[in-house]
Design a protein around this motif. Structure first.
Motif, short mmCIF file in Angstrom:
data_model
loop_
_atom_site.label_atom_id
_atom_site.label_comp_id
_atom_site.label_asym_id
_atom_site.label_seq_id
_atom_site.Cartn_x
_atom_site.Cartn_y
_atom_site.Cartn_z
N VAL A 100 0.86 -1.18 0.00
CA VAL A 100 0.00 0.00 0.00
C VAL A 100 0.90 1.23 0.00
N GLU A 101 0.67 2.09 -0.98
CA GLU A 101 1.44 3.32 -1.08
C GLU A 101 1.02 4.28 0.03
N LYS A 102 1.98 5.05 0.54
CA LYS A 102 1.73 5.98 1.63
C LYS A 102 0.61 6.96 1.30
N GLN A 103 0.62 7.55 0.11
CA GLN A 103 -0.41 8.54 -0.25
C GLN A 103 -1.78 7.89 -0.40
N ALA A 104 -1.83 6.67 -0.93
CA ALA A 104 -3.11 5.97 -1.06
C ALA A 104 -3.70 5.70 0.32
N PHE A 105 -2.83 5.32 1.27
CA PHE A 105 -3.29 5.09 2.64
C PHE A 105 -3.82 6.39 3.25
N ARG A 106 -3.09 7.49 3.05
CA ARG A 106 -3.53 8.79 3.59
C ARG A 106 -4.86 9.21 2.97
N ASP A 107 -5.02 8.99 1.68
CA ASP A 107 -6.27 9.35 1.01
C ASP A 107 -7.44 8.53 1.55
N ALA A 108 -7.22 7.24 1.78
CA ALA A 108 -8.27 6.40 2.34
C ALA A 108 -8.61 6.83 3.77
N MET A 109 -7.60 7.17 4.56
CA MET A 109 -7.83 7.61 5.94
C MET A 109 -8.59 8.93 5.98
N ALA A 110 -8.45 9.76 4.96
CA ALA A 110 -9.19 11.02 4.91
C ALA A 110 -10.69 10.77 4.83
N ARG A 111 -11.07 9.58 4.39
CA ARG A 111 -12.49 9.23 4.29
C ARG A 111 -13.01 8.49 5.53
N LEU A 112 -12.21 8.48 6.58
CA LEU A 112 -12.60 7.89 7.86
C LEU A 112 -12.87 9.03 8.83
N ALA A 113 -14.13 9.33 9.04
CA ALA A 113 -14.51 10.45 9.92
C ALA A 113 -14.09 10.17 11.35
#
Length: 175
Positions: free
Chosen positions: A13-26
């Protein structure tokens, strides 16, 4: 019968992809505070959650590179102050490079059981003693035994979602 088809090779899992997915976790917006022999400090965090109610325990994640880390590590007490709608500026202040004295001057605080600062108009405040610390990657996970609770301000909640603040209406628990 067992499935014998080859399993796909996992792709890192790429770091930015992980960060983008976490941005969708309220997540609720909190100001984490401490005071003690190492001084007074605070920071904004959304990486907070319940662990157990026996004994009441939360976890708080703190980057070991953060300027406040040595203070929290030495004091071993903290308060999780859950913010209300309208407290975005305070969250931003505690999330930036503002000097600590200016951060605390921007709100009204009282001293908790542990000595940690409690935000007087927090939706909820969890006054805690750090009972265990586990290091994972860049962060320490602080397991925090809750010693006292304050709050129940009748205001809307504040969450962080999709890299921005959002208000959550307070619902009457009796409905």
């Amino acid at each position: 019968m067992h499935d014998t088809s080859p399993r796909p090779v996992p792709v890192p899992v790429e770091k930015q992809a992980f960060r983008d997915a976490m941005a969708r976790l309220a997540a609720a917006v909190n100001i984490i505070t401490t005071d003690g022999p190492a001084g007074r400090a605070g920071f904004t965090a959304s990486a907070v959650c319940s662990v157990t109610d026996a004994p009441p325990t939360l976890l708080v994640c703190l980057n070991r590179q953060a300027s406040v880390w040595p203070t929290f590590e030495a004091n071993r007490v903290l308060c999780v102050n859950t913010l209300a709608a309208g407290q975005e500026a305070l969250s931003t202040l505690f999330g930036g490079k503002t000097p600590m004295v200016d951060r605390f001057a921007a709100a009204d605080w009282q001293q908790g059981t542990t000595g940690a600062p409690i935000l007087r108009d927090a939706v909820a405040a969890f006054d805690c003693r750090v009972s265990e610390v586990v290091s994972v990657g860049t962060h320490d996970i602080l397991f925090c035994q809750v010693l006292a609770l304050t709050g129940d301000v009748p205001r809307h909640g504040l969450i962080w979602f999709n890299r921005g603040y959002h208000h959550v209406p307070r619902l009457d628990a009796r409905s």
